[in-house]
Design an enzyme around this catalytic site. Structure first.
Site, PDB file in Angstrom:
ATOM      1  N   ARG A  90     -88.706  17.193 -67.911  1.00  0.00           N
ATOM      2  CA  ARG A  90     -89.587  16.393 -68.781  1.00  0.00           C
ATOM      3  C   ARG A  90     -90.124  15.178 -68.046  1.00  0.00           C
ATOM      4  O   ARG A  90     -91.285  14.838 -68.161  1.00  0.00           O
ATOM      5  CB  ARG A  90     -88.814  15.957 -70.022  1.00  0.00           C
ATOM      6  CG  ARG A  90     -89.559  14.952 -70.893  1.00  0.00           C
ATOM      7  CD  ARG A  90     -88.887  14.768 -72.238  1.00  0.00           C
ATOM      8  NE  ARG A  90     -88.715  16.037 -72.893  1.00  0.00           N
ATOM      9  CZ  ARG A  90     -87.635  16.376 -73.612  1.00  0.00           C
ATOM     10  NH1 ARG A  90     -86.653  15.517 -73.782  1.00  0.00           N
ATOM     11  NH2 ARG A  90     -87.545  17.563 -74.162  1.00  0.00           N
ATOM     12  N   TYR A  91     -89.235  14.487 -67.313  1.00  0.00           N
ATOM     13  CA  TYR A  91     -89.643  13.296 -66.555  1.00  0.00           C
ATOM     14  C   TYR A  91     -89.862  13.765 -65.123  1.00  0.00           C
ATOM     15  O   TYR A  91     -89.098  14.577 -64.607  1.00  0.00           O
ATOM     16  CB  TYR A  91     -88.525  12.250 -66.595  1.00  0.00           C
ATOM     17  CG  TYR A  91     -88.081  11.871 -67.991  1.00  0.00           C
ATOM     18  CD1 TYR A  91     -88.836  10.983 -68.758  1.00  0.00           C
ATOM     19  CD2 TYR A  91     -86.912  12.391 -68.536  1.00  0.00           C
ATOM     20  CE1 TYR A  91     -88.429  10.617 -70.035  1.00  0.00           C
ATOM     21  CE2 TYR A  91     -86.496  12.025 -69.814  1.00  0.00           C
ATOM     22  CZ  TYR A  91     -87.258  11.134 -70.553  1.00  0.00           C
ATOM     23  OH  TYR A  91     -86.839  10.783 -71.807  1.00  0.00           O
ATOM     24  N   ARG A  94     -86.785  13.623 -62.529  1.00  0.00           N
ATOM     25  CA  ARG A  94     -85.436  14.018 -62.985  1.00  0.00           C
ATOM     26  C   ARG A  94     -85.507  15.351 -63.706  1.00  0.00           C
ATOM     27  O   ARG A  94     -86.511  15.649 -64.356  1.00  0.00           O
ATOM     28  CB  ARG A  94     -84.903  12.997 -64.001  1.00  0.00           C
ATOM     29  CG  ARG A  94     -84.453  11.699 -63.419  1.00  0.00           C
ATOM     30  CD  ARG A  94     -84.504  10.593 -64.461  1.00  0.00           C
ATOM     31  NE  ARG A  94     -85.887  10.151 -64.653  1.00  0.00           N
ATOM     32  CZ  ARG A  94     -86.297   9.413 -65.665  1.00  0.00           C
ATOM     33  NH1 ARG A  94     -85.469   9.029 -66.594  1.00  0.00           N
ATOM     34  NH2 ARG A  94     -87.563   9.054 -65.738  1.00  0.00           N
ATOM     35  N   CYS A 103     -67.714  24.526 -73.869  1.00  0.00           N
ATOM     36  CA  CYS A 103     -67.292  23.120 -73.949  1.00  0.00           C
ATOM     37  C   CYS A 103     -65.796  23.053 -74.265  1.00  0.00           C
ATOM     38  O   CYS A 103     -65.228  24.013 -74.764  1.00  0.00           O
ATOM     39  CB  CYS A 103     -68.026  22.393 -75.083  1.00  0.00           C
ATOM     40  SG  CYS A 103     -69.801  22.231 -74.834  1.00  0.00           S
ATOM     41  N   CYS A 107     -68.512  20.121 -80.713  1.00  0.00           N
ATOM     42  CA  CYS A 107     -68.813  18.998 -81.598  1.00  0.00           C
ATOM     43  C   CYS A 107     -69.778  19.473 -82.667  1.00  0.00           C
ATOM     44  O   CYS A 107     -70.799  20.090 -82.368  1.00  0.00           O
ATOM     45  CB  CYS A 107     -69.478  17.880 -80.794  1.00  0.00           C
ATOM     46  SG  CYS A 107     -68.442  17.333 -79.440  1.00  0.00           S
ATOM     47  N   CYS A 110     -73.551  18.427 -82.262  1.00  0.00           N
ATOM     48  CA  CYS A 110     -74.201  18.733 -80.974  1.00  0.00           C
ATOM     49  C   CYS A 110     -75.701  18.986 -81.111  1.00  0.00           C
ATOM     50  O   CYS A 110     -76.144  19.727 -81.980  1.00  0.00           O
ATOM     51  CB  CYS A 110     -73.528  19.958 -80.355  1.00  0.00           C
ATOM     52  SG  CYS A 110     -74.237  20.420 -78.766  1.00  0.00           S
ATOM     53  N   ARG A 112     -77.359  20.658 -78.971  1.00  0.00           N
ATOM     54  CA  ARG A 112     -77.631  22.011 -78.485  1.00  0.00           C
ATOM     55  C   ARG A 112     -76.839  23.043 -79.279  1.00  0.00           C
ATOM     56  O   ARG A 112     -76.445  24.091 -78.753  1.00  0.00           O
ATOM     57  CB  ARG A 112     -77.323  22.090 -76.986  1.00  0.00           C
ATOM     58  CG  ARG A 112     -78.052  21.004 -76.202  1.00  0.00           C
ATOM     59  CD  ARG A 112     -78.771  21.561 -74.996  1.00  0.00           C
ATOM     60  NE  ARG A 112     -79.536  20.496 -74.344  1.00  0.00           N
ATOM     61  CZ  ARG A 112     -79.048  19.686 -73.403  1.00  0.00           C
ATOM     62  NH1 ARG A 112     -77.819  19.849 -72.957  1.00  0.00           N
ATOM     63  NH2 ARG A 112     -79.793  18.750 -72.878  1.00  0.00           N
ATOM     64  N   ASP A 269     -80.114  12.886 -83.074  1.00  0.00           N
ATOM     65  CA  ASP A 269     -81.299  13.747 -83.051  1.00  0.00           C
ATOM     66  C   ASP A 269     -81.431  14.486 -84.383  1.00  0.00           C
ATOM     67  O   ASP A 269     -80.475  14.612 -85.142  1.00  0.00           O
ATOM     68  CB  ASP A 269     -81.171  14.773 -81.920  1.00  0.00           C
ATOM     69  CG  ASP A 269     -81.182  14.115 -80.549  1.00  0.00           C
ATOM     70  OD1 ASP A 269     -81.815  13.057 -80.394  1.00  0.00           O
ATOM     71  OD2 ASP A 269     -80.537  14.668 -79.621  1.00  0.00           O
ATOM     72  N   ASP A 306     -84.161   9.489 -78.907  1.00  0.00           N
ATOM     73  CA  ASP A 306     -84.782  10.573 -78.143  1.00  0.00           C
ATOM     74  C   ASP A 306     -85.754  11.227 -79.125  1.00  0.00           C
ATOM     75  O   ASP A 306     -85.325  11.823 -80.120  1.00  0.00           O
ATOM     76  CB  ASP A 306     -83.697  11.552 -77.644  1.00  0.00           C
ATOM     77  CG  ASP A 306     -84.094  12.174 -76.307  1.00  0.00           C
ATOM     78  OD1 ASP A 306     -85.293  12.122 -75.958  1.00  0.00           O
ATOM     79  OD2 ASP A 306     -83.204  12.727 -75.624  1.00  0.00           O
ATOM     80  N   LYS A 313     -86.977   9.455 -74.369  1.00  0.00           N
ATOM     81  CA  LYS A 313     -86.148   8.374 -74.890  1.00  0.00           C
ATOM     82  C   LYS A 313     -86.946   7.079 -74.980  1.00  0.00           C
ATOM     83  O   LYS A 313     -87.656   6.731 -74.051  1.00  0.00           O
ATOM     84  CB  LYS A 313     -84.943   8.161 -73.968  1.00  0.00           C
ATOM     85  CG  LYS A 313     -84.015   9.355 -73.895  1.00  0.00           C
ATOM     86  CD  LYS A 313     -82.830   9.075 -72.989  1.00  0.00           C
ATOM     87  CE  LYS A 313     -81.956  10.298 -72.820  1.00  0.00           C
ATOM     88  NZ  LYS A 313     -82.597  11.347 -71.944  1.00  0.00           N
TER      89      LYS A 313
HETATM   90  C1  PLP Z   1     -82.054  12.055 -71.091  1.00  0.00           C
HETATM   91  C2  PLP Z   1     -82.796  12.958 -70.214  1.00  0.00           C
HETATM   92  C3  PLP Z   1     -82.892  12.706 -68.844  1.00  0.00           C
HETATM   93  C4  PLP Z   1     -82.241  11.518 -68.189  1.00  0.00           C
HETATM   94  O1  PLP Z   1     -82.789  10.327 -68.632  1.00  0.00           O
HETATM   95  P1  PLP Z   1     -82.267   8.926 -68.018  1.00  0.00           P
HETATM   96  O2  PLP Z   1     -82.942   7.920 -68.907  1.00  0.00           O
HETATM   97  O3  PLP Z   1     -82.711   8.877 -66.603  1.00  0.00           O
HETATM   98  O4  PLP Z   1     -80.787   8.925 -68.147  1.00  0.00           O
HETATM   99  C5  PLP Z   1     -83.614  13.569 -68.081  1.00  0.00           C
HETATM  100  N1  PLP Z   1     -84.220  14.654 -68.602  1.00  0.00           N
HETATM  101  C6  PLP Z   1     -84.149  14.931 -69.928  1.00  0.00           C
HETATM  102  C7  PLP Z   1     -84.862  16.116 -70.449  1.00  0.00           C
HETATM  103  C8  PLP Z   1     -83.429  14.096 -70.773  1.00  0.00           C
HETATM  104  O5  PLP Z   1     -83.351  14.375 -72.081  1.00  0.00           O
END
Ligand code: PLP
Length: 354
Positions: A90-91, A94, A103, A107, A110, A112, A269, A306, A313
């Site tokens: 998404r980002y 990362r 797990c 939970c 969860c 997921r 969520d 989120d 986020k």
């Molecule tokens: C939370 C998340 C991250 C990591 O986010 P940080 O703010 O860097 O901890 C990366 N990818 C996805 C899809 C996420 O939901």
């Protein structure tokens, strides 16, 4: 077999076990767990003191899970941001890599819920995820997730870490886990010796309630910290479990004392089957307001939502700190409800950025 595997094997997983242990209606439980599996390992079970307490509510199935028509199947639209089945990208820099659907406990809250505890992830799928990361040199930071990555056997986990460390552009590896909290016996010295070969490695742990900070959990975190792994926590605000400022404050201070730095406090969520746990956003704002200036800044996490639909986020701050910003000054209210002014610098008067 290691001790932790024996513990895991003795988990409550069937409706009749839950019915007997907690005096519940087995038929009702079986309807819930057909949809959303249950696993309560004997360690986490031992933290339950009575029916409906904050540990019980995290892991014992509730009929409300199958009568939720507010929540969504995939609230963060992870599937929309998934270029190959095991990756969520998404980002830009990362990515999440899902390495298992298992797990140490399941939970009830969860995000997921749609797949955890169900069909396992084929190793081939994880391998293709690693290939995707290898082919995308904008990815600097990979978060192993799932499911709980630390539920894998040492060998399986090491194979994944080794594969990732062969990728030249990858800088940071993170692991998101509940294991140090929910099955601390799994954090063996052998596991820690293996993990420390793959630095820089960070671990973020889902702690929910101060009663989870036991001697065993503290020792598990100590072993990871001694292996040079920076530890963070990610806590979800949950109605009837931890939704009051004193509980969260106690949790955060205890986390610091076991060398875990609070990282995120999450608004729940909109996950299908979890609506009964959702708190109003004001609850999180009140928690943060109550912490600022009153506990070590080291103990204060960022409160985030989120966003549903994959918006990512967003940090949430109590809205009452900044009263005015103009060319001359910023007027703020501090944690003691006193108003102060901070003057702007001369040279920045023409500042247009941000
Ligand atoms: C939370 C998340 C991250 C990591 O986010 P940080 O703010 O860097 O901890 C990366 N990818 C996805 C899809 C996420 O939901």
């Amino acid at each position: 077999m290691d001790r932790w595997q024996h513990i895991l094997k003795k988990s409550l997983v069937r409706s009749h076990q839950l019915a007997e242990t907690f005096g519940l209606d087995g038929e009702e439980i079986s309807k819930v767990i057909e949809e959303y599996p249950v696993r309560i390992n004997p360690y986490f079970l031992s933290l339950i003191q009575e029916k409906d307490d904050p540990i019980y509510r995290q892991v014992v199935p509730d009929e409300q899970e199958i009568h939720d028509d507010v929540g969504m199947y995939d609230p963060l639209n992870e599937e929309g941001d998934s270029p190959v089945p095991s990756v969520v990208h998404r980002y830009e820099d990362r990515a999440l890599l899902m390495v298992t659907h298992q797990c140490p406990v399941y939970c009830r809250f969860c995000t997921r819920k749609r797949f955890v505890g169900k069909a396992p992830i084929p190793r081939e799928m994880v391998r293709r995820g690693i290939e995707y990361i290898n082919a995308h040199n904008e990815i600097k930071d990979v978060i192993l997730s799932g499911g709980d990555p630390l539920i894998l056997k040492d060998k399986e986990l090491e194979e994944i870490l080794r594969g990732l460390r062969e990728i030249p552009h990858l800088e940071i590896i993170r692991i998101g886990t509940r294991v140090p909290c929910a099955l601390p016996q799994r954090i063996t010295k052998r596991l820690c010796r293996m993990l420390k070969k793959y630095h820089p490695l960070y671990i973020n742990i889902n702690f929910i309630h101060p009663r989870e900070i036991t001697g065993e959990a503290a020792a598990a975190c100590g072993r990871l910290a001694d292996a040079g792994i920076p530890l963070g926590s990610q806590t979800v605000l949950l109605k009837g479990i931890n939704d009051d400022p004193d509980t969260i404050k106690e949790l955060l201070q205890k986390l610091l004392s076991i060398r875990v730095k609070p990282y995120y406090l999450y608004q729940a969520d909109l996950t299908r089957g979890t609506e009964h746990f959702r708190t109003p956003v004001e609850c999180g704002l009140d928690v943060i307001r109550g912490l600022q200036g009153r506990v070590s800044g080291m103990a204060i996490p960022r409160f985030v939502i989120d966003l549903p639909g994959g918006g990512g986020k967003v940090p949430m701050l109590p809205p009452d700190y900044v009263l005015d910003i103009n060319e001359r000054e910023i007027i703020v209210r501090n944690f003691n409800n006193e108003v102060y002014s901070y003057p702007q610098p001369e040279v920045e008067k023409a500042y247009k950025g941000g």
